[in-house]
Design a protein around this motif. Structure first.
Motif, mmCIF file in Angstrom:
data_model
loop_
_atom_site.group_PDB
_atom_site.id
_atom_site.type_symbol
_atom_site.label_atom_id
_atom_site.label_comp_id
_atom_site.label_asym_id
_atom_site.label_seq_id
_atom_site.Cartn_x
_atom_site.Cartn_y
_atom_site.Cartn_z
ATOM 1 N N PHE B 55 46.603 76.027 24.373
ATOM 2 C CA PHE B 55 44.860 76.015 24.721
ATOM 3 C C PHE B 55 44.637 76.955 25.957
ATOM 4 O O PHE B 55 44.008 77.718 25.809
ATOM 5 N N GLN B 56 45.701 77.083 27.192
ATOM 6 C CA GLN B 56 45.749 77.761 28.053
ATOM 7 C C GLN B 56 45.716 78.805 28.109
ATOM 8 O O GLN B 56 44.805 79.742 27.984
ATOM 9 N N TRP B 59 41.891 80.623 26.334
ATOM 10 C CA TRP B 59 41.233 80.640 27.496
ATOM 11 C C TRP B 59 41.718 81.923 28.324
ATOM 12 O O TRP B 59 40.905 82.930 28.689
ATOM 13 N N SER B 60 43.002 82.046 28.941
ATOM 14 C CA SER B 60 43.588 83.012 29.688
ATOM 15 C C SER B 60 42.966 84.218 28.335
ATOM 16 O O SER B 60 42.729 85.312 29.344
ATOM 17 N N ARG B 61 43.038 84.664 27.202
ATOM 18 C CA ARG B 61 42.531 85.543 26.405
ATOM 19 C C ARG B 61 41.207 85.287 26.448
ATOM 20 O O ARG B 61 40.901 86.927 26.828
ATOM 21 N N ILE B 63 39.317 85.190 29.186
ATOM 22 C CA ILE B 63 39.432 85.392 29.794
ATOM 23 C C ILE B 63 39.529 86.690 30.814
ATOM 24 O O ILE B 63 38.591 88.151 31.577
ATOM 25 N N ARG B 64 40.943 86.956 29.706
ATOM 26 C CA ARG B 64 41.243 88.465 30.130
ATOM 27 C C ARG B 64 40.567 89.640 29.260
ATOM 28 O O ARG B 64 40.624 90.638 29.842
ATOM 29 N N ASN B 65 39.773 89.532 28.131
ATOM 30 C CA ASN B 65 39.425 91.079 27.296
ATOM 31 C C ASN B 65 37.778 90.142 27.817
ATOM 32 O O ASN B 65 36.641 90.468 26.812
ATOM 33 N N ARG B 66 37.316 89.587 28.613
ATOM 34 C CA ARG B 66 35.517 89.238 29.062
ATOM 35 C C ARG B 66 35.150 90.637 28.649
ATOM 36 O O ARG B 66 33.888 91.501 28.502
ATOM 37 N N LYS B 67 35.841 91.708 29.540
ATOM 38 C CA LYS B 67 34.439 92.505 30.123
ATOM 39 C C LYS B 67 34.537 93.431 28.240
ATOM 40 O O LYS B 67 34.247 94.586 28.100
ATOM 41 N N ASN B 68 35.605 93.251 27.852
ATOM 42 C CA ASN B 68 35.600 94.172 25.779
ATOM 43 C C ASN B 68 34.782 92.336 24.952
ATOM 44 O O ASN B 68 34.898 93.471 24.030
ATOM 45 N N TYR B 69 34.100 91.527 25.588
ATOM 46 C CA TYR B 69 33.592 90.780 24.793
ATOM 47 C C TYR B 69 32.235 91.599 24.362
ATOM 48 O O TYR B 69 31.197 91.697 24.879
ATOM 49 N N TYR B 78 34.417 83.670 17.182
ATOM 50 C CA TYR B 78 34.693 84.042 18.821
ATOM 51 C C TYR B 78 36.556 82.788 18.793
ATOM 52 O O TYR B 78 37.499 83.563 18.674
ATOM 53 N N ILE B 82 40.717 83.416 18.076
ATOM 54 C CA ILE B 82 41.241 83.308 18.840
ATOM 55 C C ILE B 82 42.918 82.088 18.811
ATOM 56 O O ILE B 82 44.029 82.473 18.688
ATOM 57 N N ASN B 85 45.049 83.164 15.626
ATOM 58 C CA ASN B 85 46.077 83.405 15.993
ATOM 59 C C ASN B 85 46.966 83.122 16.755
ATOM 60 O O ASN B 85 48.293 83.327 16.444
#
Lengths: 353, 196
Positions: B55-56, B59-61, B63-69, B78, B82, B85
């Motif tokens: 779960f964490q 959400w980390s993914r 967060i880390r990929n927010r710029k590419n969303y 979406y 994730i 995966n």
């Protein structure tokens, strides 16, 4: 005696039951909802929200309710950068004039106007430094870089205090802050580059691309579509043999999809095979039977119910293809198997066979 | 349907705002989806501790990929993709697919019916237990399809996007899952079988 319920839990699920379930009207859904509302612990919530805030903070674009530094970083950075540029300009302009700070007064409070006689020389030297001329007889020969120029090439941006030049207000912190911001942003960009997953909704409607470090086995090669179009595809009998092997694994849905693909890529082979598979399925009293495209139209069901996702819609499923290759190896057809594996690898470079 | 569209639009808008730095938007988005995603992971993986890790990671993914969303699909599609995966990654690391265990064994409080009828409550408890076991015995693909349908609110097409299969395959998996699970669920007409 009461009427015996048609579906006592062991009979196959009818289409009506399935539709009712999909509409949310099923005792199974009701029973599932009765399992309880499990939620994540609060500590986990806090950790995730903290990570979200930190990420926005580090990247420098945190908005909304935020702290002092986030609110004032950009304005401060702008002022600092402007002051630094001004200091550099002053250093370059006045380092060779021999005029001390104390003698310079101006309305702007920066640097005073040098003596009239010295002005043209300073201007000429500055022009030489900025736009070196080639073979211009009217200008004096090139001179060694002024002390200030050398200082500009140093990372520390230290000013040459030994020269008699203006000493602008001390501004040693700004360059480091700007550099730190640049380094931080670059670090963040690198992290994003290496980030586990990127979302890319490209024009081909492919939903997600998988990151390079950790990839799913069924990840398509970057040039898979081109390779497929160029002929990197399974032989019809290999593909169909792989499909037939799915009968044992409750994969009738996938089987239908693959046959649809085969019918597009190898139409003659698919028609012949479809008939054989139908008899196999009937013999096994399977619920789902293959239907010819004409039957589907007659039923009113849409041929496009099988979702076409992107330009790779016809590409054989990795599991199916691999199953066909396995059968070739079992039957001793090593040469054909090797050929198939080579083609397979062009499409699925990481799928384990 | 209009309410669903509005909620979907809000999810996308929230994620885009977070992409631009609005952390409060992310918090709203998180609170909206945290429970459903968590239940999906717990009941798919079968272990709450491991589910918390996954779960964490999900959400980390995000967060880390927010710029590419980019909103090429619903946010929930979406997010669950994730999660799908990450679950697969978890299975690889653990070496096998773990069957889920009863929530009670994992310290998850059992839902209390509180009907005031001990017999009914006992039956409900037994149903929950048997349903949990039946769910754990489903093949992973069928269990996942079932959980996605129950928890995510996604359509068959969207579930297919999440799992990387076609709509008919999703339908097939749900059919098989439904066929197995309904055996342990009391039928509404069972009360009248012996009448007459």
């Amino acid at each position: 005696m009461a009427e015996h319920t048609r579906n006592n839990g062991t009979d196959p699920v009818t289409d009506e039951e399935l539709e009712a379930y999909l509409d949310g009207q099923s005792p199974v859904s009701e029973a599932y909802r009765g399992l309880g509302q499990t939620e994540p612990p609060e500590a986990l919530d806090r950790a995730i929200l903290r990570e979200a805030r930190n990420e926005a903070f580090v990247s420098g674009d945190m908005s909304g309710a935020s702290g002092f530094w986030q609110r004032w970083m950009r304005p401060l950075g702008t002022v600092v950068a402007m002051g630094f540029c001004l200091a550099l300009a002053l250093q370059v302009l006045y380092q060779d004039t021999g005029v001390s700070v104390d003698e310079r007064e101006s309305a702007a409070g920066f640097v005073g106007v040098p003596e009239q006689e010295a002005e043209p020389e300073v201007v000429v030297e500055e022009l030489m430094m900025l736009t070196p001329s080639v073979g211009d007889p009217d200008l004096p020969a090139a001179k060694p870089p002024l002390p200030g120029r050398e200082a500009l090439t140093q990372d520390s941006f230290e000013m040459d205090s030994s020269a008699d030049m203006a000493t602008p207000p001390t501004l040693t912190e700004p360059p480091l802050s700007i550099q730190e911001m640049v380094v931080m942003n670059r670090t963040r960009e690198q992290q994003l580059h290496d980030a586990p997953e990127s979302v890319a909704g490209d024009s081909e409607e492919v939903f997600v691309t998988v990151r390079k470090a950790e990839e799913r086995d069924t990840r398509l090669a970057d040039n898979a579509v081109a390779a497929w179009a160029a002929g990197a595809r399974p032989a019809a009998r290999v593909w169909l043999a792989g499909i037939e092997s799915l009968l044992e694994y409750d994969e009738t849905g996938l089987l239908e999809e693959e046959l649809e693909k085969v019918s597009r890529v190898y139409p003659d082979d698919a028609v012949e095979y479809r008939g054989r598979l139908r008899s196999q399925l009937d013999a096994a009293t399977r619920l789902l039977t293959l239907r010819q495209p004409a039957d589907k139209e007659a039923d009113g069901s849409r041929l496009d119910e099988i979702i076409v996702i992107g330009a790779d819609a016809d590409i054989a499923d990795a599991k199916v293809w691999a199953a066909g290759i396995d059968l070739l190896i079992e039957e001793g057809e090593d040469a054909l198997a090797a050929t198939e594996i080579a083609k397979f690898r062009q499409i699925y470079p990481d799928y384990g066979i | 349907m209009l309410e669903t569209m509005a909620a979907d639009l809000n999810d996308t808008a929230l994620m885009l705002r977070y992409r631009d730095g609005d952390v409060d938007a992310f918090e709203t988005l998180y609170n909206r989806h945290r429970a459903a995603l968590f239940r999906y992971l717990v009941r798919r993986i079968g272990n709450q501790t491991l589910a918390e890790d996954v779960f964490q990671e999900v959400w980390s993914r995000i967060i880390r990929n927010r710029k590419n969303y980019r909103p090429s699909a619903k946010f929930s599609t979406y997010m669950f993709h994730i999660a799908h995966n990450c679950s697969i990654d978890h299975y690889r690391k653990s070496g096998n697919q773990q069957n889920i265990v009863s929530d009670q064994e994992e310290g998850v409080p059992e839902a209390q019916a509180n009907t005031g009828n001990p017999v009914a409550e006992a039956e409900a408890s037994e149903t929950r237990r048997t349903l949990t076991v039946a769910l754990s015995n489903l093949p992973d693909e069928q269990r996942e399809a079932f959980l996605l349908h129950e928890e995510s609110g996604l359509t068959l097409d969207e579930i297919g996007q999440v799992t990387g299969v076609g709509r008919e395959t999703v339908k097939s998996r749900l059919r098989y899952a439904l066929g197995k699970l309904r055996r342990v669920v009391p039928r509404p007409e069972a009360a009248g079988v012996n009448d007459g």
